[in-house]
Design an enzyme around this catalytic site. Structure first.
Site, PDB file in Angstrom:
ATOM      1  N   HIS A 154      54.800  42.048  25.281  1.00  0.00           N
ATOM      2  CA  HIS A 154      53.928  41.117  25.997  1.00  0.00           C
ATOM      3  C   HIS A 154      53.887  39.771  25.284  1.00  0.00           C
ATOM      4  O   HIS A 154      53.708  39.697  24.077  1.00  0.00           O
ATOM      5  CB  HIS A 154      52.514  41.694  26.064  1.00  0.00           C
TER       6      HIS A 154
ATOM      7  N   ASP B 225      38.683  44.174  33.799  1.00  0.00           N
ATOM      8  CA  ASP B 225      39.271  42.979  33.183  1.00  0.00           C
ATOM      9  C   ASP B 225      39.484  41.887  34.217  1.00  0.00           C
ATOM     10  O   ASP B 225      39.285  40.703  33.927  1.00  0.00           O
ATOM     11  CB  ASP B 225      40.602  43.323  32.513  1.00  0.00           C
TER      12      ASP B 225
ATOM     13  N   ARG C  24      35.031  34.647  33.205  1.00  0.00           N
ATOM     14  CA  ARG C  24      35.228  33.801  32.027  1.00  0.00           C
ATOM     15  C   ARG C  24      35.832  32.465  32.409  1.00  0.00           C
ATOM     16  O   ARG C  24      35.499  31.420  31.842  1.00  0.00           O
ATOM     17  CB  ARG C  24      36.133  34.520  31.017  1.00  0.00           C
TER      18      ARG C  24
ATOM     19  N   SER D  53      41.308  41.762  26.570  1.00  0.00           N
ATOM     20  CA  SER D  53      41.938  41.611  27.883  1.00  0.00           C
ATOM     21  C   SER D  53      43.420  41.978  27.819  1.00  0.00           C
ATOM     22  O   SER D  53      43.927  42.766  28.626  1.00  0.00           O
ATOM     23  CB  SER D  53      41.758  40.170  28.374  1.00  0.00           C
TER      24      SER D  53
ATOM     25  N   LYS E 159      45.224  46.052  29.077  1.00  0.00           N
ATOM     26  CA  LYS E 159      46.295  46.218  30.053  1.00  0.00           C
ATOM     27  C   LYS E 159      47.497  46.933  29.433  1.00  0.00           C
ATOM     28  O   LYS E 159      48.156  47.755  30.075  1.00  0.00           O
ATOM     29  CB  LYS E 159      46.681  44.856  30.629  1.00  0.00           C
TER      30      LYS E 159
END
Lengths: 438, 438
Positions: free
Chosen positions: B86, B165, B172, B187, B191
């Site tokens: 990621h 989330d 947010r 967050s 995931k």
């Protein structure tokens, strides 16, 4: 406030410890009322402000923006100085019922918009409604008319007065953002300023039974409120006064009306009478009376019976039975169950003020949430104070209850709430600080 | 979470700098998803946390609570170590398209749930969809099946994956509460953990084109993400890498696919190839490969053409035209207008990374808000980097536009974005920090 970017920029600035301009604050409140800024954005802003703090300029701007969100009451042209008096709330705290008639008798014009009790605190409107027939829902024109003839009116604020404060207050209540001096001060002062009076006297309570437990923070709040009022062109002063124990002997609606009337009748002394005279004297000073003469003048108005007579006219003007002024318990509703309790022999060292307020509430005198009904008759009489000598032969607390079971629940708890000691104890000071008045 | 009192108590504790327990955080998220805690209360809590900070224990608990809010993907029983990779997002940052086939070829099983571009950053799903026929909407069972046969699948996350989330992120975004290491890390990691892989490699970007401008805060974020992953039983590592200038030569969807393929073909070197190899090597280390051999192994898989072939199988499995792997521009859509630009002669001193990403977005490659369409063909080629010698005779930027007017707007701005100097300039480091990997 133009869209999402502007509001997140403002929130981010406050989050990082920066300051908002007056225009930004007025834009923020306008956008909030117009639903262009939502509750979540406002809650984030409020929390950032609670933690980072708001400047006096920001508090002034917020107050102005709240006032601008709704109607204001025009008291100009009345024959005498317009005065408002406000307490931040406590237990056994019905001084407005004495201060109002005293000031009216002294030539002031009092149009007081008042609130209802919530949690452990009582509310002036609930207390007055324990007088059969008394109405608190006056239209602004009726309010003004009554003030011009009787010198005194006490009514519920309409929904059109400072609507942004109502929304903000409800939001703060559920988001942990109540405890901010600037937010408290702007909420209080916006309602006073919208109420139209030229002179505003605040009674900022401090101690276990108040919203602020410490004298230093109460003095800071008083100072901030006075600054806001003066910046808005109102002559403003404040006393910071003791709420470490209940003020008056009654805690409950009819009970507090009776205490006020008996004080106006000259039958009661003690701290409740003393603070009522001090507040009325301070308010008179704001209208120009010299500190040296103000106190003597209000004492004379009380001792002469003139203020009691003014109270009766005020009750009658708002639909209540004026005979209450002569014979309170011939008119006021009484509770069916009365039980006395004594802690024994010794000096009273401490009284759990907030908890006594909550117990009166549980008897039915208060409400857990907005909209609950209250029972006018029930509550507690507190017959001793810190520093007094209690005796096993004399009641220290008298319970006025709707049922034996309700009285019994209070009796169970009282021993923990009123603590005796073997040595004499000095009573706490009644007035901790004075801001803007002598 | 039982009612209003409990949530305001929790908010108040965080407001005053206290810590929440794991049970309190899981209760908070459950209540939020169940609409028992509203957006305003959550926004107040988030703002208090952004200012006061969250502990590592709180970040771990929040991650677990987010994961528990929805479905998780079961990748157990696949024949090889399951790996996810990621990036926190940047410009010209398509390394997944090279790292994925490399790791699959090395025997790993990659089920990557990816996102779309937003603002100045690109998204892997948008890039892959520039290949005609490519589908990203795989059901969890399809995803697992493709991984087991091809070793690699890249799909859109479903709405059922970490729904809390999604709600928190939207909140947010509008309440100024994005910039919190704990909120960002929970967050990201929720995931990854819900995605089911046993090994997680993060590429935390730092610099003007990243969400974090400073290396120190990026290292702290990387460390926190790795701690969260390891506490959840995932072998987790992170590289903190340069985003002070675009990574790959392409900024745009088809342009980035072409760069990735040409890298897999062995036709391109530079920082994009270097970081792809470094990331793949780091991920292999997480699965147990020795640091000394991992790098050599992934280089060999790239140089042999095996990873390119794996890429073609992956594209075909998801409905795309596999001929793209041999002849990208025979398959990918090309923009009708191509314009070259050079800054003149000199050493490249700086490149405005974020702004180049925004310009590519304005050409049509990106989206201003969720749900916008993107144009697969348009974007920018960036043919120089900081430290390179630019020449008036060679293009530094090639614009791929839908119209002359669109290209012209970019040309107008480029001189401000690419700054030359007379003296040689050292290129910035590619990797700033490594956490949990050698």
């Amino acid at each position: 406030m133009s869209g999402r970017l502007a509001i997140t920029e403002l929130i981010g600035r406050k989050r990082d410890g920066g300051e908002l301009t007056s225009d930004e604050i007025s834009g923020l409140i306008r956008a909030y009322v117009a639903d262009e800024v939502d509750d979540a954005q406002m809650a984030a802003m409020l929390m950032a402000g609670v933690i980072r703090g708001f400047s006096t300029d920001e508090a002034v701007a917020l107050t102005e923006a709240l006032v601008a969100s709704g109607d204001t009451i025009d008291l100009s042209g009345l024959a005498g100085p317009t005065v408002d008096k406000h307490s931040t709330g406590g237990v056994g705290d019905g001084t407005s019922l004495v201060v109002g008639p005293l000031l009216a008798e002294a030539g002031c014009q009092l149009a007081k918009l008042s609130g209802r009790g919530l949690g452990h605190t009582g509310g002036t409107l609930d207390k007055l409604e324990s007088i059969p027939g008394f109405r608190v829902d006056l239209e602004p024109a009726q309010l003004r008319e009554q003030v011009s003839t009787v010198g005194l009116a006490i009514a519920a604020a309409t929904a059109e007065l400072v609507p942004a404060d109502k929304r903000l207050y409800a939001l703060r209540d559920v988001t942990g953002t109540v405890a901010s001096p600037a937010l408290i001060a702007s909420s209080v002062m916006s309602k006073k300023i919208a109420g139209g009076a030229g002179h505003v006297l605040l009674d900022v309570k401090v101690g276990d039974g108040a919203f602020l437990p410490e004298a230093s923070s109460a003095s800071a709040l008083a100072q901030l409120c006075v600054s806001i009022g003066q910046r808005a062109g109102r002559r403003t002063g404040a006393l910071v006064t003791d709420m470490s124990q209940p003020l008056g002997d009654g805690i409950g609606n009819a009970l507090e009306i009776a205490v006020a009337i008996e004080t106006l009748q000259g039958q009661r002394g003690g701290r409740f009478r003393e603070l009522s005279l001090d507040l009325a004297s301070a308010a008179l000073q704001l209208t120009g009376e010299a500190p040296e003469t103000a106190r003597g003048r209000v004492e004379q108005l009380l001792d002469s019976g003139a203020a009691l007579e003014r109270f009766a006219r005020f009750v009658e003007a708002q639909g209540g039975d004026p005979r209450v002024a002569d014979d309170p318990w011939g008119v006021l509703p009484a509770a069916p169950v009365v039980r006395d309790w004594s802690p024994g022999d010794g000096w009273v060292a401490s009284i759990a003020c907030r908890r006594l307020g909550e117990l009166a509430g549980q008897l039915g005198a208060g409400r857990q949430r907005q909209g609950d009904d209250v029972d006018p008759a029930v509550g507690l009489d507190l017959l001793v104070r810190v520093g007094d000598q209690a005796s096993a032969d004399a009641p220290a607390v008298r319970i006025h209850a709707r049922s034996d079971a309700a009285a019994e629940r209070v009796l169970q708890e009282l021993p923990e709430l009123l603590i005796l000691t073997d040595e004499p104890v000095a009573p706490p000071p009644l007035v901790h600080d004075r801001v803007g008045v002598a």
